[in-house]
Design a protein around this motif. Structure first.
Motif, mmCIF file in Angstrom:
data_model
loop_
_atom_site.group_PDB
_atom_site.id
_atom_site.type_symbol
_atom_site.label_atom_id
_atom_site.label_comp_id
_atom_site.label_asym_id
_atom_site.label_seq_id
_atom_site.Cartn_x
_atom_site.Cartn_y
_atom_site.Cartn_z
ATOM 1 N N ALA A 1 0.487 -1.238 -0.098
ATOM 2 C CA ALA A 1 0.082 -0.030 0.070
ATOM 3 C C ALA A 1 0.748 1.126 -0.019
ATOM 4 C CB ALA A 1 -0.860 -0.020 1.271
ATOM 5 N N ALA A 2 2.110 1.095 0.062
ATOM 6 C CA ALA A 2 3.196 2.315 0.114
ATOM 7 C C ALA A 2 3.104 3.027 -1.036
ATOM 8 C CB ALA A 2 4.365 1.931 0.727
ATOM 9 N N LEU A 3 2.938 4.317 -1.211
ATOM 10 C CA LEU A 3 3.159 5.131 -2.207
ATOM 11 C C LEU A 3 2.025 4.653 -3.567
ATOM 12 C CD1 LEU A 3 4.618 7.834 -3.283
ATOM 13 C CD2 LEU A 3 6.128 6.208 -4.663
ATOM 14 N N SER A 4 0.851 4.887 -3.209
ATOM 15 C CA SER A 4 -0.271 4.750 -4.191
ATOM 16 C C SER A 4 -0.065 5.401 -5.231
ATOM 17 C CB SER A 4 -1.353 5.000 -3.427
ATOM 18 O OG SER A 4 -1.811 6.482 -3.341
ATOM 19 N N ALA A 5 -0.848 5.143 -6.468
ATOM 20 C CA ALA A 5 -0.766 5.755 -7.593
ATOM 21 C C ALA A 5 -1.088 7.259 -7.357
ATOM 22 C CB ALA A 5 -2.093 5.084 -8.349
ATOM 23 N N HIS A 6 -2.173 7.574 -6.740
ATOM 24 C CA HIS A 6 -2.440 9.142 -6.522
ATOM 25 C C HIS A 6 -1.264 9.706 -5.903
ATOM 26 C CE1 HIS A 6 -6.397 9.840 -8.041
ATOM 27 N NE2 HIS A 6 -6.905 8.448 -7.589
ATOM 28 N N GLU A 7 -0.726 9.192 -4.874
ATOM 29 C CA GLU A 7 0.521 9.646 -3.992
ATOM 30 C C GLU A 7 1.825 9.907 -4.717
ATOM 31 O OE1 GLU A 7 -0.124 7.990 0.436
ATOM 32 O OE2 GLU A 7 0.772 6.808 -0.877
ATOM 33 N N ALA A 8 1.764 9.060 -5.904
ATOM 34 C CA ALA A 8 3.082 9.193 -6.907
ATOM 35 C C ALA A 8 2.712 10.255 -7.927
ATOM 36 C CB ALA A 8 3.153 7.682 -7.723
ATOM 37 N N LEU A 9 1.452 10.553 -8.178
ATOM 38 C CA LEU A 9 1.183 11.593 -9.175
ATOM 39 C C LEU A 9 1.287 13.001 -8.322
ATOM 40 C CD1 LEU A 9 -1.926 10.437 -10.932
ATOM 41 C CD2 LEU A 9 0.136 10.954 -12.048
ATOM 42 N N ALA A 10 1.059 12.865 -7.072
ATOM 43 C CA ALA A 10 1.412 14.178 -6.194
ATOM 44 C C ALA A 10 2.746 14.632 -6.155
ATOM 45 C CB ALA A 10 0.692 13.942 -4.807
ATOM 46 N N MET A 11 3.743 13.534 -6.151
ATOM 47 C CA MET A 11 5.291 13.530 -5.963
ATOM 48 C C MET A 11 5.613 14.494 -7.243
ATOM 49 S SD MET A 11 6.758 9.840 -4.767
ATOM 50 C CE MET A 11 8.374 10.597 -4.953
ATOM 51 N N ALA A 12 4.969 14.175 -8.421
ATOM 52 C CA ALA A 12 5.315 14.675 -9.494
ATOM 53 C C ALA A 12 4.887 15.930 -9.973
ATOM 54 C CB ALA A 12 5.299 13.818 -10.634
ATOM 55 N N THR A 13 3.826 16.604 -8.984
ATOM 56 C CA THR A 13 2.885 17.505 -9.549
ATOM 57 C C THR A 13 3.104 18.504 -8.080
ATOM 58 O OG1 THR A 13 0.929 16.317 -8.754
ATOM 59 C CG2 THR A 13 1.437 16.576 -11.143
ATOM 60 N N ILE A 14 2.045 18.481 -7.158
ATOM 61 C CA ILE A 14 1.908 19.471 -6.073
ATOM 62 C C ILE A 14 3.353 19.327 -5.206
ATOM 63 C CG2 ILE A 14 0.602 18.023 -4.691
ATOM 64 C CD1 ILE A 14 0.054 21.795 -5.269
ATOM 65 N N ASN A 15 3.904 18.379 -4.904
ATOM 66 C CA ASN A 15 4.918 18.037 -4.330
ATOM 67 C C ASN A 15 6.063 18.499 -4.905
ATOM 68 O OD1 ASN A 15 3.146 16.320 -2.586
ATOM 69 N ND2 ASN A 15 4.544 14.547 -2.446
ATOM 70 N N GLY A 16 6.197 18.458 -6.058
ATOM 71 C CA GLY A 16 7.428 19.187 -6.870
ATOM 72 C C GLY A 16 7.098 20.518 -6.822
ATOM 73 N N ALA A 17 5.958 21.063 -7.005
ATOM 74 C CA ALA A 17 5.837 22.598 -7.178
ATOM 75 C C ALA A 17 5.879 23.068 -5.556
ATOM 76 C CB ALA A 17 4.192 22.760 -7.437
ATOM 77 N N ARG A 18 5.813 22.341 -4.538
ATOM 78 C CA ARG A 18 6.001 23.068 -3.134
ATOM 79 C C ARG A 18 7.511 22.849 -3.135
ATOM 80 N NH1 ARG A 18 3.010 19.329 -0.932
ATOM 81 N NH2 ARG A 18 0.841 20.609 -0.954
ATOM 82 N N ALA A 19 8.173 22.007 -3.499
ATOM 83 C CA ALA A 19 9.661 21.979 -3.321
ATOM 84 C C ALA A 19 10.335 22.954 -3.906
ATOM 85 C CB ALA A 19 10.332 20.658 -3.872
ATOM 86 N N LEU A 20 9.687 23.408 -5.092
ATOM 87 C CA LEU A 20 10.371 24.605 -5.521
ATOM 88 C C LEU A 20 9.746 25.891 -5.389
ATOM 89 C CD1 LEU A 20 11.600 22.291 -7.427
ATOM 90 C CD2 LEU A 20 10.838 23.601 -9.373
#
Length: 443
Positions: free
Chosen positions: A340-359
């Motif tokens: 259950a670790a890093l679901s599909a939606h969580e992975a998409l968040a890494m490449a979208t809102i999480n990336g935007a947050r990091a930058l």
């Protein structure tokens, strides 16, 4: 707004599915996204859009999923010209015996311009609309990104020793400060500071970097805890883990992006969570160089923001962020020993809102929300070998890669239409790449 009010917009996109990323886990069916200028005007059911909006251009994407443009939070764009040059080697052998000698011989403003354009073409074609770069001649990379119209964070390099771009730390920081001023307030290009790694930058320059970052309000991106050797060597020489050393120097803050972090213990977790520093996970590069495994699930449960990057094409060997997400999701499950670790939606968040947050750009990009910049991609899921489709988010992570991207917009401006790049001359680019390949092969 009354029932009779009609709003004029520039573009209407009708999509079979829409994954806005915010709210998390949401999938919208048969919705329309409306663009006015460079912003998202509204996201509404298609029947409501019929009543409320009139668009100059309407695009029907009946078998597509619409989502925010992807954020590639770490890479070395021009190293695309070194793709496949020195494969199947350990990190330090790869760097010391192959990459650094090749850089010393070939890296120039022309190399950076052509290599960066090649990387941008590949990233745009596979869904990336914003990328972070850390490489030499950053002024050339910034101009190239601006000319194409892709969003970027350009981190100028800082090392203790001379390179093709400068004589040493003072020279790098002087040039970097000028670069920050040059691009201040630009809509697409942001400049950050890129100290290479704790083992290539000493305390004095790191302190100067902290001062410059604070005075100019810019982010810092650094390779950190990339290998077990890096951490063990630091402990042997100083008795201090690299993360603790950076924290002691004031380098770990909410404006710091820590790339790799394959070696994480309890003290590292505490430091990252307390300081608000971000982690940029580069799974395929880490796997290829046998650097280790970033404990993504553990980091996220500790409240650490985790973004994703491809690293350079010389150690990946592609810049397809969808492929990277598939690898990240599978690896996270294996490392956590939890399916259950890093679901599909969580992975998409890494490449979208999480990336935007990091930058530091989460207020502008990273999700499909009214008022945000219209950085949008569309993935065609009509291929018969994609069928059946029960969950489009799952398909995006586990069943396909970015080459099924059909459309891309940055600030409402088309960058990819029907799978074709609109602002890059691909035949000319191929000729330039071929020229560099011959030169590099000849040595």
């Amino acid at each position: 707004m009354t029932a009779d009010t009609i709003t004029a917009v520039d573009t209407r996109i009708n999509a079979r599915w829409m994954i806005p990323v915010v709210p998390a886990g949401t999938i919208l069916n048969q919705h329309a996204l409306l663009i006015q200028g460079d912003r998202i005007e509204a996201i509404v059911p298609q029947q409501e859009a019929d009543r409320r909006f009139r668009a100059r251009e309407t695009l029907d994407l009946d078998e597509h999923v619409l989502l925010p443009g992807l954020v590639n939070a770490h890479g070395h764009a021009a190293m695309s010209l070194m793709r496949g040059m020195a494969d199947d080697l350990p990190l330090m052998t790869w760097l010391n015996d192959h990459i650094w000698p090749a850089e010393a011989k070939f890296v120039s403003p022309e190399f950076i311009a052509d290599g960066t354009r090649l990387a941008i073409a590949e990233m745009l074609r596979t869904g990336t609309t914003c990328f972070s770069d850390m490489y030499f001649f950053p002024e050339v990379a910034a101009q190239t990104a601006s000319d194409v119209g892709i969003r970027s964070q350009i981190c100028f390099p800082v090392l203790d020793f001379p390179t093709a771009w400068g004589d040493g730390p003072e020279d790098y920081l002087r040039q970097g400060a000028d670069l920050i001023d040059q691009w201040q307030g630009h809509s697409h290009v942001r400049v950050g500071i890129g100290p290479h790694a704790p083992y290539t930058v000493s305390d004095g320059p790191l302190r100067d970097i902290v001062k410059l970052a604070e005075s100019k309000s810019v982010p810092i991106q650094i390779h950190l805890h990339e290998t077990a050797f890096e951490v063990a060597d630091a402990l042997e020489k100083s008795g201090t883990r690299p993360s603790q050393r950076l924290a002691d120097l004031g380098l770990l803050t909410p404006h710091t992006q820590c790339v790799h972090m394959t070696q994480v213990d309890g003290s590292d977790l505490t430091l990252l969570a307390q300081t608000g520093a971000h982690v940029v996970h580069c799974p395929e590069s880490n796997l290829k160089l046998a650097s280790g495994y970033c404990p993504v699930d553990q980091l996220q449960k500790a409240g650490v923001n985790v973004a994703i990057g491809t690293d350079g094409a010389a150690s990946n060997n592609d810049l397809d962020l969808f492929g990277e997400l598939g690898t990240a999701a599978l690896l996270a499950k294996a490392v956590a020993e939890d399916a259950a670790a890093l679901s599909a939606h969580e992975a998409l968040a890494m490449a979208t809102i999480n990336g935007a947050r990091a930058l530091g750009r989460e207020d502008e990009i990273g999700s499909l929300e009214t008022g945000k910049l219209a950085d949008i991609i569309a993935i065609d899921l009509s291929d018969p070998f994609n069928q059946p489709i029960y969950d489009p988010a799952s398909h995006l992570i586990y069943s396909q890669h970015g080459r099924q991207l059909s459309h891309s917009w940055i600030g409402g401006i088309p960058q990819v239409q029907d799978g074709r790049l609109t602002r890059i001359d691909v035949p000319d680019l191929v000729l330039r790449v071929s020229h560099w390949a011959k030169r590099i092969q000849q040595g």
